[in-house]
Design an enzyme around this catalytic site. Structure first.
Site, mmCIF file in Angstrom:
data_model
loop_
_atom_site.group_PDB
_atom_site.id
_atom_site.type_symbol
_atom_site.label_atom_id
_atom_site.label_comp_id
_atom_site.label_asym_id
_atom_site.label_seq_id
_atom_site.Cartn_x
_atom_site.Cartn_y
_atom_site.Cartn_z
ATOM 1 C CD GLU A 126 -2.682 1.174 2.441
ATOM 2 O OE1 GLU A 126 -3.776 1.701 2.555
ATOM 3 O OE2 GLU A 126 -2.031 1.052 3.399
ATOM 4 C CG HIS B 203 -10.048 -2.416 4.368
ATOM 5 N ND1 HIS B 203 -8.978 -2.745 3.364
ATOM 6 C CD2 HIS B 203 -9.256 -1.994 5.334
ATOM 7 C CE1 HIS B 203 -7.804 -2.234 3.941
ATOM 8 N NE2 HIS B 203 -8.265 -1.972 4.815
ATOM 9 C CG ASP B 204 -8.470 1.560 4.308
ATOM 10 O OD1 ASP B 204 -9.087 1.160 5.358
ATOM 11 O OD2 ASP B 204 -7.373 1.496 4.050
#
Ligand code: TEU
Ligand code: CA
Length: 552
Positions: free
Chosen positions: A251, A327-328
């Site tokens: 990420e 999920h963000d």
């Protein structure tokens, strides 16, 4: 060497808490994932990225790890994790775990020891600094969850650094012992069969030890891409990733298309892929005092140009990880499309332009059935980021009022994608027989896996077809890329070419009919996939959110 497996793969991300609950405590679990392997197999995916399932006090839903080698009892046992890996492998599904090594939980033994004194074995495992003469924090760095990135510790009489919650102290990667502990943990999971890692904020692991203030207090500008980042990542590659043949996707919030190759160029032996944030910020007012909550209308030409530049810059110098949701992130159809009148069309249009690109696509649970953002009241949300940011921007800094903040929450908050998976129309959507840990989207009686798969307009079936195309058609993985009509405000059209084949990927991102532009008008060929059953030839105008791929 044969082509790396992940280049032809489609990933599916599981947010375990919200996926499938089998022991009916309202929380998804490992056996719930195991139970759904046949479903995932039918969808056609090749690998799972499972968000953290390690022992954790769950301050940030598992992104605060207390023990990297223990499965949290809430999700199951270690044995159940090993069984899941084995069963997935039997079905030819690879397992990628979440590597959260920028920080641990404050309940990790390492931190509990570290805070005790300045001279124990663990004292340098975290980033400790003395207070300034006036007692204030060492600098003005911000936590992503609002306020200062430093918290005072009474027992040690020093500040410690945390880029996220105060319960998520940042590890000190300068300490070789920290790195050795992390590599050893990775080898442990390799020995259990894990195939690779999604690496949480891996671009934050190196800190600028001069601790230069940020231009504005409590922002995070100087907290990415630290001076030793490449060195640490390369070392990890040499120590673990390469010898143990583990795949990696990092990420990387700050990477630009122009410097991404420094992380993913195979020659440099760092990471296989990274998740960029660049294309996800096309609805953000840059540099605003309200940070990520300051929104504007999504800029389609900008989205196209960013995606195109990643396609071009990484060609032969790396490999793209492709995503709109995780999920963000919010549900993309609610954020940038129309999740009411054109829900099926928007869901499949976004899928078409993403899965038509070169790279490895990631599908986030629920995306494959067109799940939408819920519109909850403020009190109904769970996420620590949302709460922390509300406190900071609305209550403390007072640069937003509650209404404006809530409107932004409905668009982009992380909780939008975290509501429990909608399997069927029964009570609690077939997710659990107990009340779920987080409220379901009330639209589940209508939007759910069972209904979708029965429908003539099935998002699931569309994803199935896209995934099959990727497996069968080398043009998707290998082909060249050319963006057409970059300035067009409604159309997203690009051309792929490989071994004598030419494909056009065409989508209308507007709610009105659009004329087919000259370059593709009248083209005949084979429609590879389409979301408008009427589409047979390229002469009629494009319907709202119509999308297709044509081979000419
Ligand atoms: O996310 C890092 C990150 O930068 C985002 O979560 C960011 O806070 C948010 O999108 C707003 O810009 C990773 C995980 O994916 C996230 O779930 C964790 O909360 C975070 O790291 C800390 O581990
Ligand atoms: Ca459970």
């Amino acid at each position: 060497m044969s082509q790396a497996w992940w280049k032809k793969a489609v990933f599916y991300q599981i947010y375990p808490k919200s996926f499938n609950d089998t022991n009916n405590d309202g929380i998804g679990d490992l056996n719930g994932i195991r139970e759904k392997l046949p479903y995932l197999k039918e969808l056609g995916i090749d690998a799972l990225w499972i968000s953290p399932v390690y022992l954790s006090p769950q301050v940030d839903n598992g992104y605060d790890i207390a023990d990297y080698r223990q499965i949290d009892p809430m999700f199951g046992t270690n044995q159940e994790m090993y069984d899941l890996i084995e069963e997935a492998h039997e079905q030819e599904i690879k397992i990628v775990m979440d590597f959260v090594a920028n920080h641990t939980s404050d309940e990790c033994l390492w931190f509990k020891e570290s805070r005790k004194s300045k001279d124990n074995f663990f004292s340098d495992f975290y980033i400790w600094e003395d207070a300034k003469a006036d007692g204030s924090a060492p600098n003005n760095w911000g936590s992503s969850f609002g306020g200062s990135a430093w918290s005072w510790d009474d027992s040690r009489q020093q500040y410690y650094l945390h880029y996220y919650a105060k319960e998520q102290p940042d590890l000190n990667w300068e300490n070789p012992m920290v790195r050795e502990y992390i590599y050893d943990m990775m080898r442990f999971w390799k020995s259990k069969g894990v195939d690779g890692w999604r690496m949480d904020v891996v671009t934050s692991i190196s800190k600028d030890l001069a601790f230069p203030d940020n231009p504005r207090a409590f922002t995070t500008e100087n907290q990415q891409n630290g001076p030793r980042m490449h060195e640490f990542i390369h070392e990890m590659n040499q120590e673990v990733l390469k010898p143990f043949e583990m795949m990696s996707v990092g990420e990387s919030p700050a990477a630009k298309s122009s410097d991404a190759h420094l992380l993913v160029d195979p020659k440099r032996e760092e990471l296989d892929m990274i998740f960029t944030f660049e294309h996800m910020h096309v609805d953000r007012k840059k540099g605003d005092v309200n940070g990520r909550w300051a929104l504007k209308k999504m800029d389609l030409p900008q989205l196209k140009s960013i995606l195109a530049s990643w396609q071009i810059e990484l060609r032969d110098k790396g490999w793209n990880a492709l995503y709109f949701e995780n999920h963000d992130r919010a549900r993309v159809i609610s954020r940038w499309g129309n999740d009411q009148k054109f829900r099926y069309q928007t869901a499949t249009a976004f899928a078409t332009v993403l899965h038509g690109l070169q790279g490895t696509p990631f599908v986030f649970q629920g995306e494959e059935i067109g799940m939408t953002n819920p519109k909850f009241e403020l009190e109904e949300y769970e996420d620590i980021e949302l709460r922390g940011n509300y406190q900071f921007y609305v209550e403390q800094q007072k640069t937003m009022n509650k209404e404006v903040f809530l409107a932004a929450v409905h668009k982009i908050s992380r909780d939008n994608a975290r509501t429990p998976m909608q399997w069927d129309a029964s009570e609690n959507a077939g997710f659990s027989q107990a009340d779920p840990w987080f409220k379901l989207n009330p639209n589940y009686p209508e939007i759910n896996v069972e209904n979708d798969r029965k429908s003539e307009q099935s998002v699931f079936k569309y994803y199935q077809a896209l995934i099959e195309l990727r497996h069968n058609e080398a043009i998707l993985t290998e082909g060249s890329f050319e963006l057409l009509y970059p300035e067009d405000e409604a159309l997203f059209i690009y051309k792929r070419q490989y071994a004598g084949k030419t494909w056009y990927v065409v989508a209308n991102f507007s709610e009105t009919k659009q004329e087919i532009p000259s370059e593709v008008n009248g083209l005949t060929g084979k429609i590879m996939i389409k979301n408008n059953l009427q589409r047979a030839e390229l002469s009629n105008s494009l319907a709202p959110y119509e999308a297709f791929i044509i081979e000419v």
